[in-house]
Design a protein around this motif. Sequence first.
Motif, PDB file in Angstrom:
ATOM      1  N   ARG A 131       4.058  -3.256  -9.260  1.00 53.21           N
ATOM      2  CA  ARG A 131       5.037  -3.259 -10.343  1.00 53.21           C
ATOM      3  C   ARG A 131       5.167  -1.865 -10.948  1.00 53.21           C
ATOM      4  O   ARG A 131       6.280  -1.390 -11.221  1.00 53.21           O
ATOM      5  CB  ARG A 131       4.624  -4.286 -11.402  1.00 53.21           C
ATOM      6  CG  ARG A 131       5.369  -4.220 -12.715  1.00 53.21           C
ATOM      7  CD  ARG A 131       6.851  -4.553 -12.604  1.00 53.21           C
ATOM      8  NE  ARG A 131       7.502  -4.354 -13.890  1.00 53.21           N
ATOM      9  CZ  ARG A 131       7.793  -5.328 -14.751  1.00 53.21           C
ATOM     10  NH1 ARG A 131       7.507  -6.576 -14.459  1.00 53.21           N
ATOM     11  NH2 ARG A 131       8.379  -5.053 -15.887  1.00 53.21           N
ATOM     12  N   THR A 133       4.641   0.925  -9.470  1.00 50.57           N
ATOM     13  CA  THR A 133       5.320   1.763  -8.478  1.00 50.57           C
ATOM     14  C   THR A 133       6.822   1.543  -8.516  1.00 50.57           C
ATOM     15  O   THR A 133       7.612   2.492  -8.494  1.00 50.57           O
ATOM     16  CB  THR A 133       4.781   1.465  -7.070  1.00 50.57           C
ATOM     17  OG1 THR A 133       3.377   1.738  -7.033  1.00 50.57           O
ATOM     18  CG2 THR A 133       5.488   2.316  -6.024  1.00 50.57           C
ATOM     19  N   VAL A 134       7.234   0.279  -8.570  1.00 46.41           N
ATOM     20  CA  VAL A 134       8.662  -0.021  -8.648  1.00 46.41           C
ATOM     21  C   VAL A 134       9.253   0.560  -9.927  1.00 46.41           C
ATOM     22  O   VAL A 134      10.310   1.197  -9.921  1.00 46.41           O
ATOM     23  CB  VAL A 134       8.895  -1.546  -8.583  1.00 46.41           C
ATOM     24  CG1 VAL A 134      10.364  -1.872  -8.861  1.00 46.41           C
ATOM     25  CG2 VAL A 134       8.490  -2.090  -7.218  1.00 46.41           C
ATOM     26  N   ASP A 135       8.559   0.357 -11.053  1.00 42.41           N
ATOM     27  CA  ASP A 135       9.064   0.851 -12.339  1.00 42.41           C
ATOM     28  C   ASP A 135       9.171   2.370 -12.375  1.00 42.41           C
ATOM     29  O   ASP A 135      10.024   2.930 -13.080  1.00 42.41           O
ATOM     30  CB  ASP A 135       8.153   0.379 -13.472  1.00 42.41           C
ATOM     31  CG  ASP A 135       8.299  -1.099 -13.781  1.00 42.41           C
ATOM     32  OD1 ASP A 135       9.241  -1.726 -13.251  1.00 42.41           O
ATOM     33  OD2 ASP A 135       7.467  -1.626 -14.547  1.00 42.41           O
ATOM     34  N   PRO A 142      15.150  -1.443  -5.730  1.00 43.56           N
ATOM     35  CA  PRO A 142      14.716  -2.516  -4.836  1.00 43.56           C
ATOM     36  C   PRO A 142      15.917  -3.168  -4.152  1.00 43.56           C
ATOM     37  O   PRO A 142      16.917  -3.492  -4.801  1.00 43.56           O
ATOM     38  CB  PRO A 142      14.016  -3.508  -5.774  1.00 43.56           C
ATOM     39  CG  PRO A 142      13.645  -2.701  -6.978  1.00 43.56           C
ATOM     40  CD  PRO A 142      14.728  -1.676  -7.127  1.00 43.56           C
ATOM     41  N   LEU A 191       8.653  -8.465  -9.936  1.00 48.18           N
ATOM     42  CA  LEU A 191       8.826  -7.152  -9.319  1.00 48.18           C
ATOM     43  C   LEU A 191      10.269  -6.668  -9.346  1.00 48.18           C
ATOM     44  O   LEU A 191      10.511  -5.462  -9.305  1.00 48.18           O
ATOM     45  CB  LEU A 191       8.314  -7.174  -7.879  1.00 48.18           C
ATOM     46  CG  LEU A 191       6.799  -7.320  -7.720  1.00 48.18           C
ATOM     47  CD1 LEU A 191       6.434  -7.532  -6.262  1.00 48.18           C
ATOM     48  CD2 LEU A 191       6.067  -6.106  -8.276  1.00 48.18           C
ATOM     49  N   THR A 192      11.229  -7.585  -9.377  1.00 43.82           N
ATOM     50  CA  THR A 192      12.635  -7.182  -9.337  1.00 43.82           C
ATOM     51  C   THR A 192      13.353  -7.369 -10.662  1.00 43.82           C
ATOM     52  O   THR A 192      14.371  -6.705 -10.918  1.00 43.82           O
ATOM     53  CB  THR A 192      13.403  -7.979  -8.272  1.00 43.82           C
ATOM     54  OG1 THR A 192      13.460  -9.360  -8.659  1.00 43.82           O
ATOM     55  CG2 THR A 192      12.743  -7.847  -6.901  1.00 43.82           C
ATOM     56  N   VAL A 259       8.058  -4.615  -1.051  1.00 45.25           N
ATOM     57  CA  VAL A 259       9.343  -4.353  -1.689  1.00 45.25           C
ATOM     58  C   VAL A 259       9.982  -3.171  -0.979  1.00 45.25           C
ATOM     59  O   VAL A 259       9.418  -2.071  -0.954  1.00 45.25           O
ATOM     60  CB  VAL A 259       9.187  -4.041  -3.193  1.00 45.25           C
ATOM     61  CG1 VAL A 259      10.565  -3.833  -3.833  1.00 45.25           C
ATOM     62  CG2 VAL A 259       8.442  -5.163  -3.903  1.00 45.25           C
ATOM     63  N   GLY A 261      12.861  -0.490  -0.885  1.00 43.71           N
ATOM     64  CA  GLY A 261      13.761   0.167  -1.817  1.00 43.71           C
ATOM     65  C   GLY A 261      14.698   1.121  -1.121  1.00 43.71           C
ATOM     66  O   GLY A 261      14.593   1.366   0.088  1.00 43.71           O
ATOM     67  N   HIS A 265       9.237   2.169   0.317  1.00 41.12           N
ATOM     68  CA  HIS A 265       8.779   0.796   0.119  1.00 41.12           C
ATOM     69  C   HIS A 265       7.335   0.798  -0.372  1.00 41.12           C
ATOM     70  O   HIS A 265       6.603   1.776  -0.215  1.00 41.12           O
ATOM     71  CB  HIS A 265       8.909  -0.035   1.407  1.00 41.12           C
ATOM     72  CG  HIS A 265       7.955   0.333   2.493  1.00 41.12           C
ATOM     73  ND1 HIS A 265       8.313   1.123   3.568  1.00 41.12           N
ATOM     74  CD2 HIS A 265       6.653   0.018   2.691  1.00 41.12           C
ATOM     75  CE1 HIS A 265       7.273   1.279   4.365  1.00 41.12           C
ATOM     76  NE2 HIS A 265       6.254   0.626   3.851  1.00 41.12           N
TER      77      HIS A 265
END
Length: 371
Positions: A131, A133-135, A142, A191-192, A259, A261, A265
Amino acid sequence: MRILIASGVRHARDYVPLLRSLPGIEVIGCADTADSPFRDDSAALAAATGIPFLDLEQGLASCDIALVCSEPTRHADLAVTALEAGRHVIVDKPAATTTRDAQRLWEAADRSRGLLTAVHRLYSPQIARARRTVDSGAIGLPLAVDAEWLAAGGLDGATVERPELVCDPALSGGGELMNFGWYPALAIRYLTGLEVEEVVAFSSAAPHAPLFDGPHGAYGVEDAAVLSLRLGNGVVATVTVARTPAGVGPAPVSSSLRVLGSHGHVLADEDAPAVTVRTAGGDSSAHQVAGPAATTALRLLFTEFCDDIRYGRTPLVTAADIHAAVAVAEAALSSSREGGAPVAPAVRTAGDSGALRRRRSAPVRGGSSSR
């Protein structure tokens, strides 16, 4: 914090020693209703763990938090009772087995002075790191998620208290889609930040053969399923849930989430345990994340929820998240029973107690739900 086990049917035998190991938490007893079909199980748990066996009303009058661990189809009834008594509530997974019950929970939580959350794995170090990392924007926007949730096959007393608690729809709400689909549905949402708009699912339930002989086949429920999800903004996801004949990792349950992106990823593997990030520029990094995912996630769930109560915070998993996850599992069951027909998850309809709106998904132009 004083915690009451509200019906000790599922998972409570693992939760009690863990709760006792946490500072500031006291397990005051196990309680059940007089008409519970598993009242003897609750009494046996109390005797085995050395805690008092109480009537539910008596237990709720003495606790701060009710931890609901009944058979899944009774989760909502007990949780609503505890919320109406003004208690904070943690519901074992899945928190409800129908969206109608999930809405009842949501409405009770809206009325109650108590906080509501449910057992989840979002505090696992791997998912938490993914999370972040995505943020951070490291993988860009994503675009797709791939999730697996695979459990060792045994349904004996070493892994499940009673096989029917997973396989008998009257007690479990379904097979592995309801039992395990809850976890990836919550993780994908976390996560999304997107809602699932359409579900297509295929499963091993009757008339198809299960992966291996046993209670799943006897009760006509799936031990394996594959889901395709269309989320908002054109994001897509795939989910595989299965109880396999042999374990696929070192723990009873193996899970991974990838995930994809626009610029890289991230892979969260709870077996490694590690989080791997690769970017379009060729950079790669792997971060070891110590500690068993399940135990770490549970410890943090219990301690963080106590802090949510102390400091007036919103829990990581709310009534809205519970409803969304149950809606995905319910839509998947419906789709699989209709041969993979696309189904839109039910949504809460404001102002109409218990009323939910569900529509059959309209055909997507070009015959595909993908971007």
